[in-house]
Design a protein around this motif. Structure first.
Motif, mmCIF file in Angstrom:
data_model
loop_
_atom_site.group_PDB
_atom_site.id
_atom_site.type_symbol
_atom_site.label_atom_id
_atom_site.label_comp_id
_atom_site.label_asym_id
_atom_site.label_seq_id
_atom_site.Cartn_x
_atom_site.Cartn_y
_atom_site.Cartn_z
ATOM 1 N N PHE A 56 0.866 -1.178 0.000
ATOM 2 C CA PHE A 56 0.000 0.000 0.000
ATOM 3 C C PHE A 56 0.905 1.231 0.000
ATOM 4 O O PHE A 56 1.620 1.466 0.980
ATOM 5 N N PRO A 57 0.900 2.035 -1.082
ATOM 6 C CA PRO A 57 1.801 3.189 -1.146
ATOM 7 C C PRO A 57 1.667 4.130 0.046
ATOM 8 O O PRO A 57 2.652 4.739 0.472
ATOM 9 N N GLU A 58 0.458 4.229 0.611
ATOM 10 C CA GLU A 58 0.237 5.156 1.726
ATOM 11 C C GLU A 58 0.759 4.619 3.051
ATOM 12 O O GLU A 58 0.885 5.361 4.019
ATOM 13 N N GLY A 59 1.038 3.321 3.101
ATOM 14 C CA GLY A 59 1.533 2.736 4.336
ATOM 15 C C GLY A 59 0.452 2.487 5.368
ATOM 16 O O GLY A 59 0.735 1.995 6.461
ATOM 17 N N THR A 60 -0.783 2.807 5.047
ATOM 18 C CA THR A 60 -1.906 2.627 5.956
ATOM 19 C C THR A 60 -3.191 2.819 5.167
ATOM 20 O O THR A 60 -3.145 3.121 3.969
ATOM 21 N N THR A 61 -4.330 2.647 5.823
ATOM 22 C CA THR A 61 -5.591 2.950 5.151
ATOM 23 C C THR A 61 -5.729 4.462 5.024
ATOM 24 O O THR A 61 -5.176 5.223 5.826
ATOM 25 N N THR A 62 -6.450 4.909 4.019
ATOM 26 C CA THR A 62 -6.543 6.339 3.755
ATOM 27 C C THR A 62 -7.256 7.092 4.870
ATOM 28 O O THR A 62 -8.187 6.575 5.496
ATOM 29 N N HIS A 63 -6.806 8.310 5.110
ATOM 30 C CA HIS A 63 -7.466 9.192 6.071
ATOM 31 C C HIS A 63 -8.251 10.285 5.346
ATOM 32 O O HIS A 63 -8.755 11.210 5.995
ATOM 33 N N ASP A 64 -8.324 10.179 4.053
ATOM 34 C CA ASP A 64 -9.125 11.117 3.268
ATOM 35 C C ASP A 64 -10.584 10.999 3.726
ATOM 36 O O ASP A 64 -11.141 9.894 3.720
ATOM 37 N N PRO A 65 -11.235 12.101 4.107
ATOM 38 C CA PRO A 65 -12.627 12.029 4.553
ATOM 39 C C PRO A 65 -13.570 11.427 3.517
ATOM 40 O O PRO A 65 -14.602 10.849 3.864
ATOM 41 N N GLN A 66 -13.199 11.546 2.220
ATOM 42 C CA GLN A 66 -14.027 10.988 1.152
ATOM 43 C C GLN A 66 -13.513 9.620 0.687
ATOM 44 O O GLN A 66 -14.009 9.065 -0.291
ATOM 45 N N LEU A 67 -12.488 9.110 1.384
ATOM 46 C CA LEU A 67 -11.958 7.760 1.164
ATOM 47 C C LEU A 67 -11.320 7.545 -0.204
ATOM 48 O O LEU A 67 -11.336 6.433 -0.744
ATOM 49 N N TRP A 68 -10.705 8.595 -0.743
ATOM 50 C CA TRP A 68 -9.895 8.459 -1.951
ATOM 51 C C TRP A 68 -8.432 8.264 -1.542
ATOM 52 O O TRP A 68 -8.062 8.580 -0.410
ATOM 53 N N GLY A 154 8.951 10.849 -6.044
ATOM 54 C CA GLY A 154 7.636 11.474 -5.890
ATOM 55 C C GLY A 154 6.803 11.361 -7.148
ATOM 56 O O GLY A 154 5.592 11.114 -7.089
ATOM 57 N N VAL A 155 7.432 11.534 -8.308
ATOM 58 C CA VAL A 155 6.728 11.429 -9.589
ATOM 59 C C VAL A 155 6.188 10.012 -9.792
ATOM 60 O O VAL A 155 5.043 9.821 -10.212
ATOM 61 N N VAL A 156 7.021 9.014 -9.506
ATOM 62 C CA VAL A 156 6.591 7.622 -9.660
ATOM 63 C C VAL A 156 5.475 7.294 -8.674
ATOM 64 O O VAL A 156 4.479 6.638 -9.025
ATOM 65 N N THR A 157 5.614 7.764 -7.439
ATOM 66 C CA THR A 157 4.574 7.538 -6.434
ATOM 67 C C THR A 157 3.248 8.138 -6.875
ATOM 68 O O THR A 157 2.189 7.505 -6.765
#
Length: 208
Positions: A56-68, A154-157
């Protein structure tokens, strides 16, 4: 062979689940420490031996309020560039109904996020896999031995996140908002703001 998942080390200590994780030889990640890099070394050996790794690139589940997908670490980009292995974006939707976050007031009066598990009634989870990404064209030297700049990482990510977001848009049947959520500032950054903040799991070592 089954793909190997990179997952936070606390899951490997959980009753039953931890036993399963260890038996399936998944890869523990010690967040917020230099040891997080050891998981990438293990993952690289798996890939170089012909195995598949789910990260998972984020290292965790998303914290985006809209879950993106939110801004991510650079570990996935480092692994992909160091092995030259094909990268497939995978999006999933529905599991947020099983394992999500709820806001609860803490003892200090501040609102804190707490995990909530809901197994019943039965949930439907959809998964979509996109075509392999051409990350070699995003860096000056795509060879595994090359040293890549933080800008390149950063670009690849961001290319990975864009591809995952595109697949998720198809599953959800809606367009993602402009910009990407920054978990540190807790706000949506303007489009074009690079991912890969320093620190944390699968990025640069954190002082925590």
């Amino acid at each position: 062979a089954l793909p190997r998942f990179l997952a936070k080390d606390s899951l490997f200590r959980a009753p039953v689940l931890g036993y399963i994780m260890r038996k399936l030889a998944h890869i523990p990640v010690v967040r917020g420490s230099v040891d997080a890099r050891k998981s990438l070394i293990t993952a690289r050996k798996v890939v170089e031996a012909g195995g598949a790794v789910v990260i998972f690139p984020e290292g965790t589940t998303t914290h985006d309020p809209q879950l993106w997908p939110m801004q991510a670490r650079t570990g996935a980009a480092r692994l992909a560039l160091s092995t030259g292995a094909p990268v497939y974006p995978v999006a999933h939707w529905g599991d947020e109904q099983i394992l999500g976050y709820v806001d609860e007031p803490g003892e200090d009066g501040r609102v804190k996020e707490k995990r909530k598990v809901s197994l019943f009634p039965r949930k439907t989870v959809r998964v979509k896999v996109g075509p392999a990404l051409d990350i070699a064209s995003l860096v000056a030297d795509p060879s595994p031995e090359a040293k890549h700049t933080r800008t390149e990482l950063g670009v690849v990510t961001d290319a990975m996140l864009d591809a995952i977001t595109a697949e998720l848009e198809e599953i959800r049947g809606e367009k993602a908002p402009e910009g990407r959520w920054n978990p540190r500032t807790k706000r949506r950054e303007a489009p074009g703001t690079p991912s890969g903040p320093v620190g944390g799991a699968l990025g640069e070592p954190d002082a925590k």
